[in-house]
Scaffold this active site. Structure first.
Site, PDB file in Angstrom:
ATOM      1  N   GLU A 119      12.808 -22.155  22.326  1.00 56.77           N
ATOM      2  CA  GLU A 119      13.374 -20.864  21.915  1.00 56.77           C
ATOM      3  C   GLU A 119      13.723 -20.083  23.163  1.00 56.77           C
ATOM      4  O   GLU A 119      12.980 -20.144  24.153  1.00 56.77           O
ATOM      5  CB  GLU A 119      12.338 -20.074  21.119  1.00 56.77           C
ATOM      6  N   ARG A 170       0.829  -1.208   0.000  1.00 64.10           N
ATOM      7  CA  ARG A 170       0.000   0.000   0.000  1.00 64.10           C
ATOM      8  C   ARG A 170       0.863   1.257   0.000  1.00 64.10           C
ATOM      9  O   ARG A 170       0.499   2.270  -0.599  1.00 64.10           O
ATOM     10  CB  ARG A 170      -0.849   0.026   1.276  1.00 64.10           C
ATOM     11  N   ASP A 227       0.880 -21.655  16.568  1.00 64.69           N
ATOM     12  CA  ASP A 227       2.083 -21.072  15.971  1.00 64.69           C
ATOM     13  C   ASP A 227       3.135 -22.134  15.639  1.00 64.69           C
ATOM     14  O   ASP A 227       3.829 -22.033  14.635  1.00 64.69           O
ATOM     15  CB  ASP A 227       2.669 -20.046  16.958  1.00 64.69           C
ATOM     16  N   HIS A 274       4.961 -26.889  12.354  1.00 62.97           N
ATOM     17  CA  HIS A 274       6.351 -27.364  12.450  1.00 62.97           C
ATOM     18  C   HIS A 274       6.480 -28.652  13.272  1.00 62.97           C
ATOM     19  O   HIS A 274       7.143 -29.602  12.862  1.00 62.97           O
ATOM     20  CB  HIS A 274       7.245 -26.306  13.087  1.00 62.97           C
ATOM     21  N   LYS A 323       1.931 -20.020   6.944  1.00 61.01           N
ATOM     22  CA  LYS A 323       1.058 -20.379   8.036  1.00 61.01           C
ATOM     23  C   LYS A 323       0.719 -19.128   8.867  1.00 61.01           C
ATOM     24  O   LYS A 323       1.488 -18.179   8.770  1.00 61.01           O
ATOM     25  CB  LYS A 323       1.710 -21.437   8.927  1.00 61.01           C
ATOM     26  N   LYS A 362       8.512 -20.526  24.309  1.00 59.28           N
ATOM     27  CA  LYS A 362       9.360 -19.335  24.186  1.00 59.28           C
ATOM     28  C   LYS A 362       9.934 -19.024  25.561  1.00 59.28           C
ATOM     29  O   LYS A 362       9.384 -19.441  26.581  1.00 59.28           O
ATOM     30  CB  LYS A 362       8.527 -18.151  23.693  1.00 59.28           C
ATOM     31  N   LYS A 395      14.299 -26.971   6.309  1.00 59.61           N
ATOM     32  CA  LYS A 395      15.555 -27.125   7.054  1.00 59.61           C
ATOM     33  C   LYS A 395      16.247 -28.409   6.621  1.00 59.61           C
ATOM     34  O   LYS A 395      15.625 -29.474   6.573  1.00 59.61           O
ATOM     35  CB  LYS A 395      15.288 -27.146   8.570  1.00 59.61           C
ATOM     36  N   HIS A 429       8.376 -23.572   7.075  1.00 60.06           N
ATOM     37  CA  HIS A 429       9.822 -23.422   6.837  1.00 60.06           C
ATOM     38  C   HIS A 429      10.637 -24.518   7.525  1.00 60.06           C
ATOM     39  O   HIS A 429      11.791 -24.727   7.178  1.00 60.06           O
ATOM     40  CB  HIS A 429      10.305 -22.007   7.194  1.00 60.06           C
TER      41      HIS A 429
HETATM   42  C1  BG6 Z   1       7.723 -19.417  13.212  1.00 58.27           C
HETATM   43  C2  BG6 Z   1       6.909 -19.013  14.393  1.00 58.27           C
HETATM   44  O1  BG6 Z   1       6.946 -20.140  12.296  1.00 58.27           O
HETATM   45  O2  BG6 Z   1       8.806 -20.238  13.645  1.00 58.27           O
HETATM   46  C3  BG6 Z   1       7.778 -18.266  15.401  1.00 58.27           C
HETATM   47  O3  BG6 Z   1       5.844 -18.174  13.974  1.00 58.27           O
HETATM   48  C4  BG6 Z   1       8.965 -19.094  15.768  1.00 58.27           C
HETATM   49  O4  BG6 Z   1       7.029 -17.925  16.559  1.00 58.27           O
HETATM   50  C5  BG6 Z   1       9.688 -19.582  14.526  1.00 58.27           C
HETATM   51  O5  BG6 Z   1       9.824 -18.270  16.539  1.00 58.27           O
HETATM   52  C6  BG6 Z   1      10.784 -20.545  14.881  1.00 58.27           C
HETATM   53  O6  BG6 Z   1      11.530 -20.811  13.742  1.00 58.27           O
HETATM   54  P1  BG6 Z   1      13.055 -21.207  13.830  1.00 58.27           P
HETATM   55  O7  BG6 Z   1      13.426 -21.518  12.445  1.00 58.27           O
HETATM   56  O8  BG6 Z   1      13.774 -20.012  14.405  1.00 58.27           O
HETATM   57  O9  BG6 Z   1      13.108 -22.371  14.758  1.00 58.27           O
END
Ligand code: BG6
Length: 519
Positions: free
Chosen positions: A233, A58, A252, A257, A165, A357, A199, A195
């Site tokens: 994390e 935008r 999330d 994942h 996602k 987290k 990996k 993602h």
């Molecule tokens: C994302 C989540 O898909 O993956 C995040 O939305 C998370 O909250 C992240 O921190 C973790 O990815 P990675 O590759 O750092 O383990």
């Protein structure tokens, strides 16, 4: 193709000339991940001979402004060492910016004209990839508008759509999103990015299991005691509080994942490396999950939320004090689940997964705990039990570790547990490619292997539905506070079946002091 450690162009098919259109071009995902990944593919000579990138947003920007922003993003976030600025300058010449309201159908006429112009300038041949780096609420309207304007029609070239996602919010919204997309485009035009599947170490799970004769015979209920999957994390939610507070760890991380890692760990050997052959096997795992009954949720699922603490003398804020988070929020920043897979291979083997987290460290690993020997011949230290573990370290320090017992040198038969340890970093001349490089390249080639399919997404939501319902309907189910820098609520240990057994803790708790811990 599945087995390459780096994206080695010598064994790669080259993508056809194409235009990548990025909706949400001024956002974080575009500058941190997408533009650096496309640049990295360019350095690796994995882009087609002719390509263009069109950023959509935008914000009013000129092509020149966007090129400057792109250069800055590459310098800041690219994993490639940018030693030659000319490479960046050459790359950004292929980038364009178009300002429009992506939710307004009228604005697509101009977009179509612009794409036609660029197409004929570069002789692209009609191949377009549309990347939705936007809030998920826009996925449906953008796809509808693309379809109405005829931009999804595969007449001359391919038309592919990439979405990030979360793929919905629960089973119902996940199904609705899929059915809206299917009314407009076919499943093989949709690439749902997870993602984690990009990996290297996640892909290597398949190779570890199916290229080696020694693991697979043991990979079942006869020899495996339990499987633990952790994605920890050490960071908090940072600037993403607004999004995260309506998502939580279950949506999330677990829905996508974590479950994909479970799928690859537990699946049967696929008949080939074909995208559908692999995804069919993952789907079968998801379909075999023993449903968790709503009333059993407190026994099988522990949720937690980080509270403030003092780590090495520094105050660390609690989740409820983060920007964008409600001060009364009950959103989970930690979740641990015990579950079973009802099939011949895994019947009766407990699976445990946890993610959170503000835990003490950043680590993602899969731990296969093997059963003990039927008879304990050797003496060990009191309280120590023999444990053979295969630990697949997804990140960081990617590698594989096998723990086994050996005799301590010297008199008697004193047994000690030792490690056989492989680190990717020990491989000479290898760079573990970033997940987005691999995934974007696969979309260019039309290879959907590492993308979530519609039925996988829906089956994953179905498994999580009772948990979501129990949390929504029964306010008595606790959200346990855990001080930032610790391994989450201690109650999560109660999930692990077996006397004296706990989760594997790759490092100790960090919190010196709990500053406030009541939820
Ligand atoms: C994302 C989540 O898909 O993956 C995040 O939305 C998370 O909250 C992240 O921190 C973790 O990815 P990675 O590759 O750092 O383990």
């Amino acid at each position: 193709m599945f087995f390459n450690l780096s994206l080695d162009q010598s064994s790669m098919e080259s993508p056809k000339n194409l235009i990548i259109v990025i909706f949400g071009a001024s956002g974080d995902l575009t500058s941190r991940k997408l533009l650096p990944a496309i640049f990295s593919l360019n350095i690796q000579k994995l882009l087609p001979a002719k390509y263009a990138i069109v950023g959509i947003g935008r914000t009013k920007l000129s092509n020149e402004d966007f090129r400057t922003k792109t250069s800055e993003a590459i310098v800041l976030y690219s994993e490639e060492k940018v030693t030659d600025q000319n490479l960046v300058s050459e790359f950004v010449k292929n980038t364009y910016y178009h300002s429009m309201d992506s939710s307004s159908a009228d604005d697509y006429t101009e977009l179509k004209t612009l794409l036609k112009e660029i197409d004929s300038k570069y002789q692209i041949g009609g191949n377009y990839i549309f990347y939705m780096a936007t809030p998920p609420s826009l996925y449906e309207s953008i796809t509808i508008n693309l379809a109405i304007s005829g931009l999804c029609k595969e007449e001359e070239g391919f038309r592919r759509i990439i979405i990030e996602k979360p793929f919905g919010y629960d089973l119902e919204s996940g199904r609705k999103l899929n059915s809206t997309l299917h009314e407009l485009i076919s499943e093989d035009q949709i690439f749902r990015i997870d993602h984690y599947l990009g990996k290297e170490t996640v892909q290597n799970l398949l190779v570890t299991r199916f290229a080696n004769g020694i693991f697979e015979p043991l990979w079942n209920r006869n020899y495996v005691h339990r499987i633990e999957i952790t994605s920890a994390e050490n960071m908090g939610v940072g600037e993403r509080g607004g999004y995260y507070d309506s998502a939580g760890a279950l949506r999330d991380m677990v829905q996508n994942h974590m479950l994909q890692m479970v799928g690859l760990t537990a699946m049967e050997p696929p008949s080939s490396l074909d995208a559908d052959a692999i995804r069919n096997e993952v789907l079968k795992v998801f379909q075999s999950f023993q449903p968790i009954k709503e009333e059993d949720v407190p026994l099988q699922v522990i949720r937690g939320q980080y509270t403030p603490s003092l780590i090495r003398g520094e105050c660390v804020t609690g989740y409820r004090y983060e920007k964008g988070v409600l001060p009364t929020s009950r959103t989970e920043t930690y979740v641990a689940i015990k579950f079973f897979i009802n099939n011949w291979r895994w019947g009766g083997v407990p699976f445990y997964m946890r993610t959170g987290k503000r835990l003490p460290t950043r680590v993602t690993e899969i731990v296969v705990h093997f059963k003990q020997t039927p008879h304990h011949l050797f003496q060990r230290e009191a309280g120590k039990i023999s444990s053979n573990q295969l630990i697949i370290r997804i990140q960081p320090d990617e590698g594989i570790l096998l723990k086994f017992d050996m005799k301590e040198p010297g008199a008697g038969f004193k047994v000690t547990n030792v490690n056989m340890d492989f680190h990717y970093r020990d491989l000479a001349n290898t760079r573990v490619p970033a997940a987005y490089d691999r995934l974007l390249h696969d979309v260019m080639l039309g290879d959907g292997t590492l993308f979530s399919r519609d039925d996988e997404v829906e089956t994953a939501w179905k498994f999580l539905e009772p948990i979501q319902k129990a949390w929504a309907n029964n306010k008595a189910i606790k959200v346990f506070g855990y001080p930032a820098g610790t391994w989450g609520p201690e109650f999560a240990n109660d999930l692990i079946e077996g006397e004296g057994l706990t989760w594997r803790y790759p490092c100790k708790n960090l919190a010196d002091e709990e500053l406030y811990c009541e939820l």
